[in-house]
Motif scaffolding. Sequence first.
Motif, PDB file in Angstrom:
ATOM      1  N   ASP A  76     106.627 -15.513  69.491  1.00  0.00           N
ATOM      2  CA  ASP A  76     108.114 -15.643  69.210  1.00  0.00           C
ATOM      3  C   ASP A  76     108.797 -16.813  70.252  1.00  0.00           C
ATOM      4  OD1 ASP A  76     108.124 -13.891  67.325  1.00  0.00           O
ATOM      5  OD2 ASP A  76     108.582 -12.266  68.470  1.00  0.00           O
ATOM      6  N   GLY A  77     107.825 -17.234  71.104  1.00  0.00           N
ATOM      7  CA  GLY A  77     108.561 -18.109  72.269  1.00  0.00           C
ATOM      8  C   GLY A  77     109.134 -17.330  73.406  1.00  0.00           C
ATOM      9  N   LEU A  78     109.323 -18.173  74.541  1.00  0.00           N
ATOM     10  CA  LEU A  78     109.813 -17.869  75.512  1.00  0.00           C
ATOM     11  C   LEU A  78     111.195 -17.350  75.579  1.00  0.00           C
ATOM     12  CD1 LEU A  78     107.876 -19.738  78.153  1.00  0.00           C
ATOM     13  CD2 LEU A  78     107.722 -17.490  78.045  1.00  0.00           C
ATOM     14  N   GLU A  79     112.084 -18.164  74.589  1.00  0.00           N
ATOM     15  CA  GLU A  79     113.335 -17.592  74.369  1.00  0.00           C
ATOM     16  C   GLU A  79     113.592 -16.541  73.772  1.00  0.00           C
ATOM     17  OE1 GLU A  79     116.452 -19.136  75.210  1.00  0.00           O
ATOM     18  OE2 GLU A  79     115.066 -19.851  76.862  1.00  0.00           O
ATOM     19  N   GLY A  80     112.322 -15.976  72.854  1.00  0.00           N
ATOM     20  CA  GLY A  80     112.682 -14.643  72.259  1.00  0.00           C
ATOM     21  C   GLY A  80     112.258 -13.385  73.112  1.00  0.00           C
ATOM     22  N   LEU A  81     111.794 -13.857  74.358  1.00  0.00           N
ATOM     23  CA  LEU A  81     111.510 -12.860  75.510  1.00  0.00           C
ATOM     24  C   LEU A  81     112.717 -12.464  76.189  1.00  0.00           C
ATOM     25  CD1 LEU A  81     109.190 -11.463  76.554  1.00  0.00           C
ATOM     26  CD2 LEU A  81     108.642 -13.490  78.134  1.00  0.00           C
ATOM     27  N   GLU A  93     108.084 -25.417  72.197  1.00  0.00           N
ATOM     28  CA  GLU A  93     109.541 -24.751  72.617  1.00  0.00           C
ATOM     29  C   GLU A  93     110.678 -25.521  73.307  1.00  0.00           C
ATOM     30  OE1 GLU A  93     111.479 -20.369  73.319  1.00  0.00           O
ATOM     31  OE2 GLU A  93     109.313 -20.717  73.755  1.00  0.00           O
ATOM     32  N   PHE A  94     109.741 -25.906  74.621  1.00  0.00           N
ATOM     33  CA  PHE A  94     110.446 -26.376  75.812  1.00  0.00           C
ATOM     34  C   PHE A  94     110.069 -27.962  76.072  1.00  0.00           C
ATOM     35  CE2 PHE A  94     111.045 -21.993  76.418  1.00  0.00           C
ATOM     36  CZ  PHE A  94     112.084 -21.982  77.311  1.00  0.00           C
ATOM     37  N   ASP A  95     109.460 -28.765  75.278  1.00  0.00           N
ATOM     38  CA  ASP A  95     109.017 -30.189  75.668  1.00  0.00           C
ATOM     39  C   ASP A  95     110.177 -30.935  75.727  1.00  0.00           C
ATOM     40  OD1 ASP A  95     109.957 -30.169  72.640  1.00  0.00           O
ATOM     41  OD2 ASP A  95     107.989 -30.962  72.113  1.00  0.00           O
ATOM     42  N   ALA A  96     111.537 -30.715  75.017  1.00  0.00           N
ATOM     43  CA  ALA A  96     112.468 -31.554  75.197  1.00  0.00           C
ATOM     44  C   ALA A  96     113.891 -30.797  76.010  1.00  0.00           C
ATOM     45  CB  ALA A  96     113.057 -32.002  73.997  1.00  0.00           C
ATOM     46  N   ARG A  97     113.495 -29.583  76.953  1.00  0.00           N
ATOM     47  CA  ARG A  97     114.510 -28.726  77.330  1.00  0.00           C
ATOM     48  C   ARG A  97     114.419 -28.931  78.791  1.00  0.00           C
ATOM     49  NH1 ARG A  97     114.405 -23.181  73.936  1.00  0.00           N
ATOM     50  NH2 ARG A  97     116.285 -22.943  75.449  1.00  0.00           N
ATOM     51  N   ARG A 142      92.301 -14.872  68.942  1.00  0.00           N
ATOM     52  CA  ARG A 142      93.591 -14.693  68.922  1.00  0.00           C
ATOM     53  C   ARG A 142      93.756 -13.677  70.364  1.00  0.00           C
ATOM     54  NH1 ARG A 142      94.267 -18.326  65.925  1.00  0.00           N
ATOM     55  NH2 ARG A 142      95.229 -18.082  64.114  1.00  0.00           N
ATOM     56  N   VAL A 143      93.238 -14.494  71.518  1.00  0.00           N
ATOM     57  CA  VAL A 143      93.503 -13.853  72.862  1.00  0.00           C
ATOM     58  C   VAL A 143      94.998 -13.233  73.042  1.00  0.00           C
ATOM     59  CG1 VAL A 143      93.178 -14.038  75.273  1.00  0.00           C
ATOM     60  CG2 VAL A 143      91.311 -14.689  73.939  1.00  0.00           C
ATOM     61  N   PHE A 144      95.954 -14.274  72.737  1.00  0.00           N
ATOM     62  CA  PHE A 144      97.186 -14.110  72.374  1.00  0.00           C
ATOM     63  C   PHE A 144      97.421 -14.269  70.901  1.00  0.00           C
ATOM     64  CE2 PHE A 144      97.190 -16.486  76.322  1.00  0.00           C
ATOM     65  CZ  PHE A 144      97.651 -15.531  77.440  1.00  0.00           C
ATOM     66  N   PRO A 145      98.199 -13.266  70.343  1.00  0.00           N
ATOM     67  CA  PRO A 145      98.169 -13.104  68.989  1.00  0.00           C
ATOM     68  C   PRO A 145      99.082 -14.198  68.218  1.00  0.00           C
ATOM     69  CG  PRO A 145      99.868 -11.446  70.041  1.00  0.00           C
ATOM     70  CD  PRO A 145      98.995 -12.021  71.135  1.00  0.00           C
ATOM     71  N   GLY A 146      99.783 -15.002  68.891  1.00  0.00           N
ATOM     72  CA  GLY A 146     100.181 -16.390  68.385  1.00  0.00           C
ATOM     73  C   GLY A 146      99.395 -17.443  68.496  1.00  0.00           C
ATOM     74  N   GLY A 147      98.221 -17.531  68.792  1.00  0.00           N
ATOM     75  CA  GLY A 147      97.241 -18.520  69.006  1.00  0.00           C
ATOM     76  C   GLY A 147      97.470 -18.815  70.634  1.00  0.00           C
TER      77      GLY A 147
END
Length: 205
Positions: A25-30, A114-118, A100-105
């Motif tokens: 869900d991304g870091l913003e979803g956290l 998510e953060f490349d332009a922020r 899937r060490v992390f479930p989202g790949g």
Amino acid sequence: MAGRPRDDRARHAILRRAADIASEDGLEGLSIGRLAADLGVSKSGLFGYFGSKEELQLATIRIAASVYLDEVIQPALAVPPGLGRVRRLCDNWLSYSERRVFPGGCFFFTVTAEFDARPGRVRDAVAAAGLDWNRLVTRTVDEARRLGELTEDTEPDQLAFELIAFLETANAVSLLHDDPVAYQRARTAIRNRLHAAATDSATRS
């Protein structure tokens, strides 16, 4: 001091779950509220560990980096420098994503998009992790070239860029299309690309 090991274990467990959530869900979803609900603990308890959403995000990046180090980098560094280490880095990365060490790949693939332009501290931490990975792959390729296992005209930056592109494409395609064949296609592409760049002696061996 007696409570410190237990606190450290609890913090690690919290952050490992946070990294799993962020990979999907991304870091913003956290958020501390969401993480507290997910783990069944109080928001005030979690707030005591991190203090703010940004600190939680930064700590999550650090724990994800430690998992990445254990899964991808350290096993490859146990292989002697050369083409074998290049291959092992790529194999480890594909395995880490495919299992899937992390479930989202790949965690870092998700948060980079998510953060490349922020601008901000979180973006800086994500960018630093990506730069470290690129430099490692480039350096590993250059070692193979210096050892005479890749041709002299091999450009380490370019070859590293191509290898990473194969890895990230497999991750993206497997997630978007639920296509496990993407990993085999990446393995074939990497094998062919390294074979084309290898010296005759390295190919024979």
